[in-house]
Design a protein around this motif. Structure first.
Motif: not given
Length: 432
Positions: A184, A188, A48, A276, A272, A55, A51
């Motif tokens: 990314l 994900d 996480e 996103s 999450y 992002a 990611a």
């Protein structure tokens, strides 16, 4: 075989089976909880954060491009100054420069966070750094060309500045952002994979705990019934306590594993995943802001830039109408204000009121583009923070469910093993 040999053998076999199943339950509990903790740690501490860094890097690079586009607007009023009076400076570019510096620092932080993941992350970061060095050189030359000319006219940058901006933006759109997008996407997918692994392992652990525990409980209950029938004892206190220890581990341990699985699943699906989507909205907003500045100063490409803004605005609307804006009236309100400020910008530019259009673009009072974009981006960031907090809460809940489940089964089932021995010894002593 003597008259006492058969009962003694029966007792020993029963005790051995009880000890074996209790020990198997202990091993199942320790292995299941260790796997669940490792899965949760990998999701929360590696996947996480990676990611999230990817992002944020995507969003920050898009915003950095927007600030470099704003630097093209810098200049004095297009209306000639009155005799004896100095030209009126419409936009000094300070806000764009300061924001670009902050964005560049954040890019460094995000790259450091990606590098900290180790493994393939090192190669990814190095490739990004190589492209970023070229981008910095091009955008730096663009900014110097736009701001170093003598008495520049607002919104009329020199061709050299536009050329360098074109090259910098081309590198960003064709190399940097696609590379970050690939990172990314992979991140994900890794979060989704780790969620599936964590949830699946926890549920399988609960099932294993239940299966072994039921066998142990059936054996212990049957053994006590057998003892009461064969040895004329109403109950065996030690075996009753051992049964209670096994039952406690099965019920509480299974509940803890299932609770951790549910909390982990909710953390990703409700925290999450919507976060996103918010990140995608933030990128679209930053791209839209960059296209506005470019549209104002590059009249030759206005039709295509206007079409690009329209596509980004539609993308924003789609995202904010779904998960990105769910439950956030502030996002809906500030998005509408941002789009309204753009409408005024274009009407001023189309009417050849360049000074007013430049002020509308870079001004920081309500109703102007820079203010409206900032307000919109703050609301998006608040929503992103709320999604991140929901993820953290889910992870904390799952972690709390798993806490202590090395000591608890060890203590209870260790005691259960001793109680099995203590429970069978008096019966064996009867045949000594």
């Amino acid at each position: 075989m003597t008259k006492t040999a058969a009962p003694v053998l029966r007792l020993r076999l029963q005790a051995a089976a009880a000890l074996l199943l209790t020990a198997a339950l202990l091993a199942a509990a320790l292995v299941s909880f260790a796997a669940a903790r490792a899965d949760l740690r990998r999701l929360a501490a590696v996947s996480e954060p990676r990611a999230a860094a990817a992002a944020d890097l995507y969003r920050t690079l898009a915003d950095l491009d927007a600030q470099h586009a704003d630097s093209l607007v810098v200049g004095y009023s297009s209306a000639p100054a009155a005799p004896g009076q100095a030209p009126v400076l419409v936009d000094d570019g300070v806000l764009a420069a300061l924001t670009a510096q902050a964005d560049r620092r954040q890019v460094g932080h995000d790259l450091a966070a990606l590098a900290a993941a180790g493994g393939q992350g090192q190669a990814d970061v190095q490739a990004l750094l190589d492209s970023l060095g070229t981008y910095d050189a091009l955008s730096g030359t663009e900014e110097f060309s736009a701001t170093s000319q003598q008495d520049p006219v607002v919104g009329r940058p020199p061709d050299l500045a536009l050329d360098y901006y074109d090259q910098a933006e081309g590198l960003l759109q064709q190399s940097l952002l696609p590379h970050v997008q690939a990172l990314l996407t992979a991140a994900d997918q890794q979060v989704g994979s780790d969620r599936g692994t964590a949830v699946g392992d926890a549920r399988r652990g609960a099932l294993l705990l239940g299966a072994v525990g039921v066998l142990a409980l059936v054996l212990l209950v049957w053994w006590q019934l057998d003892l009461s029938r064969r040895h004329r004892r109403l109950f065996n206190p030690a075996l009753l306590l051992a049964t209670a220890a096994v039952l406690s581990v099965v019920v509480a341990g299974g509940s803890a594993l299932l609770g951790a699985a549910s909390a982990t699943d909710s953390a990703v699906r409700q925290g999450y995943a919507p976060g996103s989507t918010v990140a995608k909205a933030q990128v679209a907003a930053a791209d839209a802001e960059a296209s506005q500045s470019r549209w104002l100063v590059d009249t030759a490409y206005r039709p295509s830039l206007a079409a690009r803004f329209g596509g980004l605005a539609q993308q924003l609307h789609t995202l904010t109408a779904g998960d990105a804006g769910a439950g956030s009236p502030g996002v809906t309100r500030t998005e509408a204000a941002y789009l309204a400020s753009d409408t005024l910008l274009r009407s001023l530019a189309d009417a050849s009121r360049l000074d007013q259009a430049a002020v509308q673009l870079t001004g920081v009072t309500r109703g102007q583009v820079a203010f409206a974009y900032y307000d919109f981006s703050v609301n998006l960031q608040d929503l992103a923070n709320a999604r991140a907090a929901r993820f953290d809460t889910g992870v904390d809940t799952a972690s709390g469910d798993l806490d202590g489940w090395t000591a608890i089964p060890s203590a209870l089932l260790g005691a259960g093993l001793l109680l099995v021995v203590a429970g069978v010894r008096p019966r064996l002593a009867e045949f000594a």
